[in-house]
Design a protein around this motif. Structure first.
Motif, mmCIF file in Angstrom:
data_model
loop_
_atom_site.group_PDB
_atom_site.id
_atom_site.type_symbol
_atom_site.label_atom_id
_atom_site.label_comp_id
_atom_site.label_asym_id
_atom_site.label_seq_id
_atom_site.Cartn_x
_atom_site.Cartn_y
_atom_site.Cartn_z
ATOM 1 N N TYR A 1 30.968 77.105 31.478
ATOM 2 C CA TYR A 1 31.457 75.969 30.706
ATOM 3 C C TYR A 1 30.279 75.331 29.989
ATOM 4 C CZ TYR A 1 29.920 73.223 34.775
ATOM 5 O OH TYR A 1 29.188 72.676 35.795
ATOM 6 N N ASN B 1 42.944 75.290 31.020
ATOM 7 C CA ASN B 1 42.818 74.040 30.267
ATOM 8 C C ASN B 1 41.745 74.115 29.186
ATOM 9 O OD1 ASN B 1 44.839 72.606 31.567
ATOM 10 N ND2 ASN B 1 43.481 71.924 33.191
ATOM 11 N N ARG B 2 41.092 75.258 29.089
ATOM 12 C CA ARG B 2 40.053 75.513 28.088
ATOM 13 C C ARG B 2 38.789 74.684 28.286
ATOM 14 N NH1 ARG B 2 42.878 78.448 23.764
ATOM 15 N NH2 ARG B 2 45.092 78.190 24.107
ATOM 16 N N THR B 3 38.556 74.193 29.506
ATOM 17 C CA THR B 3 37.289 73.522 29.793
ATOM 18 C C THR B 3 36.265 74.516 30.327
ATOM 19 O OG1 THR B 3 37.988 72.919 32.038
ATOM 20 C CG2 THR B 3 38.385 71.303 30.277
ATOM 21 N N HIS B 4 36.731 75.654 30.805
ATOM 22 C CA HIS B 4 35.874 76.730 31.301
ATOM 23 C C HIS B 4 36.196 78.012 30.540
ATOM 24 C CE1 HIS B 4 35.555 73.852 34.533
ATOM 25 N NE2 HIS B 4 34.681 74.584 35.171
ATOM 26 N N ASN B 5 35.245 78.921 30.545
ATOM 27 C CA ASN B 5 35.450 80.226 29.920
ATOM 28 C C ASN B 5 35.433 81.297 30.996
ATOM 29 O OD1 ASN B 5 35.138 79.706 26.865
ATOM 30 N ND2 ASN B 5 33.464 78.571 27.790
ATOM 31 N N GLY C 1 40.613 75.349 35.116
ATOM 32 C CA GLY C 1 39.635 75.045 34.067
ATOM 33 C C GLY C 1 39.729 76.018 32.905
#
Length: 136
Positions: free
Chosen positions: A66, A45-49, A42
Motif C-alpha cells: 500500500y 477497498n483499493r487501499t492495498h494492492n 484492503g
C-alpha cells in the motif's frame, strides 16, 4: 521468467484461493484469519494492492502493498510477502518499476529479521526503526 502481476479488484476472488496458502504458510506468526481477511478487505477497498509472482503460468508468491503519502514523499510499503524465491533481483526490479509508475519515491517493508536481511541484500533497503510490542 518470474513476472510480477497486479491483481485487479474484479479478479481478487478468482485468485484468492490460490494465494491464501501463502499467508498460512508464512513465518509471520501474527497473521491470523482476521489479519488475512483485513488484507483482502484492503485490496477490495483499493487501499492495498495485491501483486502475484507468476512463473510458468503458476502463482509462486504474493505481495500485499500500500502507499503512504507524506509531505515530502510517496512511499510504497510492502506489508506482506509470501512464497519461495520471490525476493530476487528479477522480481524486485519489477516492484521498483511498479512503485515508480505509481509516483512512489521510496520503498519500505514490514519484515522479520531474516526477510529484512534479504530485502537489504537484494533491494538495498536499510533498517530505519525498531518496532516492539506486547500482547495485552
Amino acid at each position: 521468467m518470474k513476472q510480477l502481476m497486479t491483481v485487479d479488484v474484479p479478479n481478487v476472488y478468482n485468485v484468492w484461493n490460490q494465494v491464501y496458502n501463502f499467508f498460512k504458510d508464512s513465518d509471520r506468526s501474527e497473521l491470523d484469519e482476521t489479519t488475512i481477511e483485513s488484507y483482502k478487505l484492503g485490496v477490495l477497498n483499493r487501499t492495498h494492492n495485491l501483486l502475484v509472482v507468476v512463473e510458468n503460468n503458476i502463482i509462486i508468491g504474493v505481495f500485499i502493498m500500500y502507499f503512504i503519502n507524506s509531505p515530502t514523499c510517496r512511499i510504497l510499503n510492502i506489508a506482506f510477502a509470501g512464497g519461495k524465491g520471490i525476493v530476487v533481483k528479477e522480481v524486485t526490479d519489477q516492484i521498483e518499476q511498479f512503485a515508480r509508475s505509481q509516483g512512489a519515491t521510496k520503498i519500505k517493508a514490514q519484515a522479520k529479521d531474516s526477510q529484512a536481511r534479504l530485502y537489504k541484500m537484494v533491494m538495498g533497503l536499510e533498517k530505519t526503526t525498531n518496532v516492539v510490542e506486547k500482547l495485552l
